[in-house]
Design an enzyme around this catalytic site. Structure first.
Site, PDB file in Angstrom:
ATOM      1  N   CYS A 185      33.972  55.367  29.715  1.00 56.26           N
ATOM      2  CA  CYS A 185      34.494  56.733  29.806  1.00 56.26           C
ATOM      3  C   CYS A 185      34.225  57.515  28.527  1.00 56.26           C
ATOM      4  CB  CYS A 185      35.989  56.693  30.122  1.00 56.26           C
ATOM      5  SG  CYS A 185      36.347  55.974  31.737  1.00 56.26           S
TER       6      CYS A 185
ATOM      7  N   TYR B 153      22.735  42.861  16.316  1.00 55.18           N
ATOM      8  CA  TYR B 153      23.732  43.936  16.262  1.00 55.18           C
ATOM      9  C   TYR B 153      24.098  44.466  17.647  1.00 55.18           C
ATOM     10  CZ  TYR B 153      22.556  43.731  11.356  1.00 55.18           C
ATOM     11  OH  TYR B 153      22.332  43.291  10.077  1.00 55.18           O
TER      12      TYR B 153
END
Length: 444
Positions: free
Chosen positions: A371, A401
């Site tokens: 969201c 990463y």
């Protein structure tokens, strides 16, 4: 598990230039890595899922060892760490640098020799320091003046710990302002220009519990220019000469850090490792000769350059939406398993795998399920115009990463990581489940 590999199809070399070297095209739009079909991995382990090519990791470790035969190569654990990665790095003869007690304990409990580990961190906690001393870490890199007394006190009157000083050399380098660490305007290290580094060195030399073995610097990440490292090296040797002149000590070690840039998309620049090794070796010899210094033992700390190109992330398309002129392709992962596009604006090159398509390519934006409007995995990339829900997308250069920075946002759960090697798969890190979230939530 052994997966049968279908016959190979001739591929354009540039098309797979950022993929693991073992990557091959299969019939009907398939793709294999490490001898294993990516579609088969997605079918067995579900999506999202990270795929890590063990052979690629090991080969990249060997490439660094070959490029720096007379130096120490330390794998930067922050890029990605798990017990299997610890074993691969150890078996290939590399050292390790860690940034926390957690990374350190995982490495040592997985069998890595603590004397071959260096501890970093701009704000080391009491637990970090205690763990490093208890396990016998090889080096602690001092990052701020307050650490000097803290580490000395923790060592105690009869102990002795080897330390280095992280110096800010005043070199701006790196692919994004948030990963440039060689200049004054960031949190790491001690300044060369304002005298902070020199003052810290003098204080350390006055602490009998601390043995100063050398200097450390790290100019940034995603650095593609060898010149930046050459400039930093000359400045570091200049400081070593001043330490010799002021204190009568020739420091025996110099760690030039990592940050070696890699290509995330075909055609992007990457650091020339062969040129870097040659320039550092000759530059160090020449600078030390000019200063009348013995040549210190050199160290480098690659992380992303070893793990990044060995990884692939697999996602399943959940929705396709055309809004005006834009085509949005939403997948079942997103910023919770890869925050780098939101943090640094990094761009990836996703690819449809598992089925063929004769549709003309269309520019699309691959977005996540979270969201946030900024939950974008790959903006403005070419995908077949008939891409639809259920399709499988593969994103290369996903080994660094991503899982190490993954979060629990929206309680989606972090993906599993599967190793592929010589036609076999092995689950290294299992998928995070709703039960994991429930077990941590002990309130009520």
């Amino acid at each position: 598990m052994t997966v049968a590999v279908l016959p190979e199809v001739t591929a354009d070399a540039d098309d797979l230039s950022v993929w693991p070297a073992s990557t091959t095209l299969l019939p009907r739009g398939g793709l294999s890595v490490g001898g294993v079909s990516l579609a088969a991995v997605a079918e067995r382990y579900d999506t999202p899922v990270y795929v890590l090519d063990e052979g690629e990791v090991r080969e990249r470790c060997r490439t660094y060892r070959d490029a720096f035969p007379d130096a120490d190569v330390l794998y930067a654990a922050k890029a990605f760490l798990c017990r299997a990665m610890v074993r691969w790095v150890r078996e290939e003869g590399l050292g390790l640098d860690v940034c926390s007690a957690g990374e350190l304990e995982l490495a040592v409990t997985a069998g890595f020799p603590p004397e071959r580990i260096t501890l970093h961190g701009n704000a080391k906690s009491p637990r970090d320091i205690e763990t490093a001393l208890r396990l016998g870490v090889g080096r602690i890199v001092i990052d701020s003046p307050s650490e000097i007394a803290r580490i000395a006190a923790a060592v105690g009157p009869r102990g002795r710990q080897r330390v280095m000083v992280r110096v800010v050399p005043g070199v701006s380098a790196g692919g994004h302002e948030k990963i440039r660490t060689g200049t004054e305007d960031q949190k790491f290290g001690l300044s060369l220009t304002d005298g902070s580094a020199q003052h810290a060195i003098a204080r350390i030399l006055g602490q009998p519990q601390l043995e100063l073995t050398g200097l450390h610097c790290h100019i940034g990440s995603q650095v593609a220019s060898v010149k930046s490292y050459e400039v930093a090296l000359r400045r570091m040797v200049g400081l070593m000469a001043r330490v010799r002149d002021g204190h009568g000590i020739a420091l025996p070690e110099l760690d030039m850090g990592g940050g070696h840039g890699i290509a995330y998309r075909p055609g992007e620049p990457a650091l020339d490792l062969t040129a870097l090794a040659r320039k550092l070796r000759t530059g160090l010899a020449e600078s030390c000769a000019a200063a009348g210094l013995p040549v210190p033992r050199l160290s480098v700390e690659p992380g992303r350059a070893i793990a990044g190109p060995a990884g692939v992330a697999l996602y399943r398309v959940l929705a396709v939406k055309r809004t005006g002129e834009r085509l949005f392709v939403a997948v079942d992962g997103g910023m919770s398993d890869n925050p780098r596009p939101a943090l640094y604006g990094v761009r990836y090159a996703p690819r449809l795998v598992g089925r063929g398509s004769s549709a003309a390519p269309r520019t699309a934006t691959v977005v996540g399920r979270h969201c946030e409007a900024g939950d974008v995995l790959a903006a403005d990339v070419p995908l077949p115009g008939d891409v639809h829900p259920g399709d499988l997308l593969a994103v290369p250069v996903a080994g660094a990463y991503q899982l190490s920075m993954a979060s629990g946002y929206n309680l989606v759960g972090r993906p599993p990581l599967v190793a592929v090697h010589e036609g076999t798969t092995r689950l290294l890190v299992r998928r995070e489940t709703l039960a994991d979230f429930r077990n941590r939530d002990i309130g009520g």
